[in-house]
Design a protein around this motif. Structure first.
Motif, PDB file in Angstrom:
ATOM      1  N   ALA A 276     -20.065  13.760 -21.573  1.00  0.00           N
ATOM      2  CA  ALA A 276     -21.211  14.313 -22.280  1.00  0.00           C
ATOM      3  C   ALA A 276     -22.313  13.286 -22.510  1.00  0.00           C
ATOM      4  N   ASP A 277     -21.953  12.007 -22.609  1.00  0.00           N
ATOM      5  CA  ASP A 277     -22.973  11.007 -22.908  1.00  0.00           C
ATOM      6  C   ASP A 277     -22.439   9.614 -22.601  1.00  0.00           C
ATOM      7  N   VAL A 278     -23.349   8.710 -22.319  1.00  0.00           N
ATOM      8  CA  VAL A 278     -23.020   7.305 -22.104  1.00  0.00           C
ATOM      9  C   VAL A 278     -24.057   6.482 -22.866  1.00  0.00           C
ATOM     10  N   LYS A 279     -23.581   5.537 -23.659  1.00  0.00           N
ATOM     11  CA  LYS A 279     -24.464   4.634 -24.401  1.00  0.00           C
ATOM     12  C   LYS A 279     -24.052   3.205 -24.103  1.00  0.00           C
ATOM     13  N   THR A 280     -25.041   2.343 -23.870  1.00  0.00           N
ATOM     14  CA  THR A 280     -24.783   0.932 -23.627  1.00  0.00           C
ATOM     15  C   THR A 280     -25.328   0.133 -24.796  1.00  0.00           C
ATOM     16  N   GLY A 281     -24.475  -0.709 -25.369  1.00  0.00           N
ATOM     17  CA  GLY A 281     -24.874  -1.557 -26.485  1.00  0.00           C
ATOM     18  C   GLY A 281     -25.664  -2.764 -26.019  1.00  0.00           C
ATOM     19  N   GLU A 282     -26.265  -3.461 -26.951  1.00  0.00           N
ATOM     20  CA  GLU A 282     -27.123  -4.592 -26.608  1.00  0.00           C
ATOM     21  C   GLU A 282     -26.363  -5.746 -25.964  1.00  0.00           C
ATOM     22  N   HIS A 283     -25.020  -5.775 -26.107  1.00  0.00           N
ATOM     23  CA  HIS A 283     -24.207  -6.831 -25.488  1.00  0.00           C
ATOM     24  C   HIS A 283     -23.463  -6.328 -24.249  1.00  0.00           C
ATOM     25  N   GLY A 284     -23.814  -5.129 -23.787  1.00  0.00           N
ATOM     26  CA  GLY A 284     -23.250  -4.616 -22.546  1.00  0.00           C
ATOM     27  C   GLY A 284     -22.047  -3.700 -22.681  1.00  0.00           C
ATOM     28  N   ASP A 285     -21.509  -3.556 -23.881  1.00  0.00           N
ATOM     29  CA  ASP A 285     -20.400  -2.610 -24.054  1.00  0.00           C
ATOM     30  C   ASP A 285     -20.919  -1.193 -23.860  1.00  0.00           C
ATOM     31  N   VAL A 286     -20.089  -0.364 -23.228  1.00  0.00           N
ATOM     32  CA  VAL A 286     -20.502   0.997 -22.900  1.00  0.00           C
ATOM     33  C   VAL A 286     -19.548   1.984 -23.573  1.00  0.00           C
ATOM     34  N   ILE A 287     -20.120   2.970 -24.242  1.00  0.00           N
ATOM     35  CA  ILE A 287     -19.328   4.044 -24.849  1.00  0.00           C
ATOM     36  C   ILE A 287     -19.532   5.310 -24.026  1.00  0.00           C
TER      37      ILE A 287
ATOM     38  N   VAL B   7      -9.015   9.462 -18.061  1.00  0.00           N
ATOM     39  CA  VAL B   7      -9.270  10.159 -19.325  1.00  0.00           C
ATOM     40  C   VAL B   7      -8.463  11.454 -19.365  1.00  0.00           C
ATOM     41  N   LEU B   8      -8.441  12.197 -18.251  1.00  0.00           N
ATOM     42  CA  LEU B   8      -7.624  13.415 -18.197  1.00  0.00           C
ATOM     43  C   LEU B   8      -6.152  13.085 -18.435  1.00  0.00           C
ATOM     44  N   GLY B   9      -5.678  11.993 -17.845  1.00  0.00           N
ATOM     45  CA  GLY B   9      -4.305  11.562 -18.041  1.00  0.00           C
ATOM     46  C   GLY B   9      -4.033  11.174 -19.484  1.00  0.00           C
TER      47      GLY B   9
ATOM     48  N   ILE C  59     -12.052  10.175 -32.057  1.00  0.00           N
ATOM     49  CA  ILE C  59     -11.795  11.552 -31.633  1.00  0.00           C
ATOM     50  C   ILE C  59     -12.236  12.423 -32.793  1.00  0.00           C
ATOM     51  N   SER C  60     -13.227  13.263 -32.550  1.00  0.00           N
ATOM     52  CA  SER C  60     -13.849  14.039 -33.620  1.00  0.00           C
ATOM     53  C   SER C  60     -13.880  15.516 -33.276  1.00  0.00           C
ATOM     54  N   PRO C  61     -13.542  16.370 -34.240  1.00  0.00           N
ATOM     55  CA  PRO C  61     -13.640  17.803 -33.971  1.00  0.00           C
ATOM     56  C   PRO C  61     -15.092  18.267 -33.986  1.00  0.00           C
ATOM     57  N   MET C  62     -15.379  19.260 -33.166  1.00  0.00           N
ATOM     58  CA  MET C  62     -16.706  19.887 -33.172  1.00  0.00           C
ATOM     59  C   MET C  62     -16.788  20.826 -34.363  1.00  0.00           C
ATOM     60  N   GLY C  63     -17.918  20.865 -34.999  1.00  0.00           N
ATOM     61  CA  GLY C  63     -18.114  21.752 -36.137  1.00  0.00           C
ATOM     62  C   GLY C  63     -17.935  23.219 -35.788  1.00  0.00           C
ATOM     63  N   CYS C  64     -18.181  23.585 -34.535  1.00  0.00           N
ATOM     64  CA  CYS C  64     -18.024  24.968 -34.099  1.00  0.00           C
ATOM     65  C   CYS C  64     -16.555  25.345 -33.895  1.00  0.00           C
ATOM     66  N   GLN C  65     -15.674  24.361 -34.030  1.00  0.00           N
ATOM     67  CA  GLN C  65     -14.227  24.582 -33.934  1.00  0.00           C
ATOM     68  C   GLN C  65     -13.776  25.014 -32.538  1.00  0.00           C
ATOM     69  N   THR C  66     -14.534  24.614 -31.506  1.00  0.00           N
ATOM     70  CA  THR C  66     -14.146  24.974 -30.144  1.00  0.00           C
ATOM     71  C   THR C  66     -13.602  23.791 -29.355  1.00  0.00           C
ATOM     72  N   GLY C  67     -13.667  22.586 -29.902  1.00  0.00           N
ATOM     73  CA  GLY C  67     -13.186  21.430 -29.169  1.00  0.00           C
ATOM     74  C   GLY C  67     -13.328  20.144 -29.943  1.00  0.00           C
ATOM     75  N   PHE C  68     -13.255  19.041 -29.195  1.00  0.00           N
ATOM     76  CA  PHE C  68     -13.329  17.694 -29.758  1.00  0.00           C
ATOM     77  C   PHE C  68     -14.235  16.838 -28.900  1.00  0.00           C
ATOM     78  N   TYR C  69     -14.786  15.796 -29.508  1.00  0.00           N
ATOM     79  CA  TYR C  69     -15.441  14.733 -28.771  1.00  0.00           C
ATOM     80  C   TYR C  69     -14.499  13.540 -28.758  1.00  0.00           C
ATOM     81  N   ILE C  70     -14.375  12.929 -27.592  1.00  0.00           N
ATOM     82  CA  ILE C  70     -13.557  11.733 -27.436  1.00  0.00           C
ATOM     83  C   ILE C  70     -14.481  10.622 -26.973  1.00  0.00           C
ATOM     84  N   ALA C  71     -14.574   9.557 -27.773  1.00  0.00           N
ATOM     85  CA  ALA C  71     -15.417   8.416 -27.428  1.00  0.00           C
ATOM     86  C   ALA C  71     -14.526   7.240 -27.049  1.00  0.00           C
ATOM     87  N   LEU C  72     -14.825   6.659 -25.884  1.00  0.00           N
ATOM     88  CA  LEU C  72     -14.041   5.538 -25.361  1.00  0.00           C
ATOM     89  C   LEU C  72     -14.959   4.354 -25.077  1.00  0.00           C
TER      90      LEU C  72
END
Length: 157
Positions: free
Chosen positions: A25-36, A99-101, A77-90
């Motif tokens: 769903a999204d990719v963010k890169t920190g100022e030191h190069g770490d990527v979420i 990730v599927l595994g 790992i956070s639940p969606m407010g709509c109660q249909t799923g979760f967000y997983i941040a790595l």
């Protein structure tokens, strides 16, 4: 929808997706190069079904605790407010198949769990709202459709 929203999922046409799926769903890169990498783990079909709160709450506790037995890359790992799923941040982890595994291994652990971690008033903000059996039912239902997780719109992405 005419204007692009700041939140990625608000720009996703929820009438076009076909749960269950896991998508980047999204990719963010920190100022030191770490990527979420943030993944949308959609369990229920948007606007057609949702998870009941006690089961969702227990599944959140179980996945948050048990996923960390498989990787040290979990940020949240956070639940969606709509109660249909979760967000997983790595952190620094962009291997979609891995990730599927990770999700599969974590949910298999949920199925054999004998208690919900941190299910008490000292460690949880609403300890009365839990269902281990409900969490296991959700996990089993999602695992039963494992071959569909990569089909975000009902067809190969």
């Amino acid at each position: 929808m005419s204007n692009k929203m700041n939140v990625e999922s608000f720009n996703l046409d929820h009438t076009k997706v076909k749960a269950p799926y896991i998508r980047l769903a999204d990719v963010k890169t920190g100022e030191h190069g770490d990527v979420i990498h943030k993944y949308d783990m959609r369990i229920c079909q948007p606007n057609k079904d949702h998870m009941q709160m006690p089961a969702l709450h227990s599944l959140e506790h179980l996945m948050a605790e048990l996923s960390r037995n498989h990787t040290d890359k979990i940020v949240d790992i956070s639940p969606m407010g709509c109660q249909t799923g979760f967000y997983i941040a790595l952190l620094n982890h962009d291997d979609y198949d891995a990730v599927l595994g990770l999700v599969q291994n974590t949910l298999e652990d949920v199925l054999i769990a004998t208690e919900v971690p941190a299910c008490n008033e000292m460690q949880c903000g609403w300890a009365a709202s839990h269902s281990l059996e409900g969490a296991k039912e959700i996990a089993q239902g999602f695992l039963n459709r494992r071959d569909e997780w990569h089909l975000i719109f009902g067809e190969p992405s």
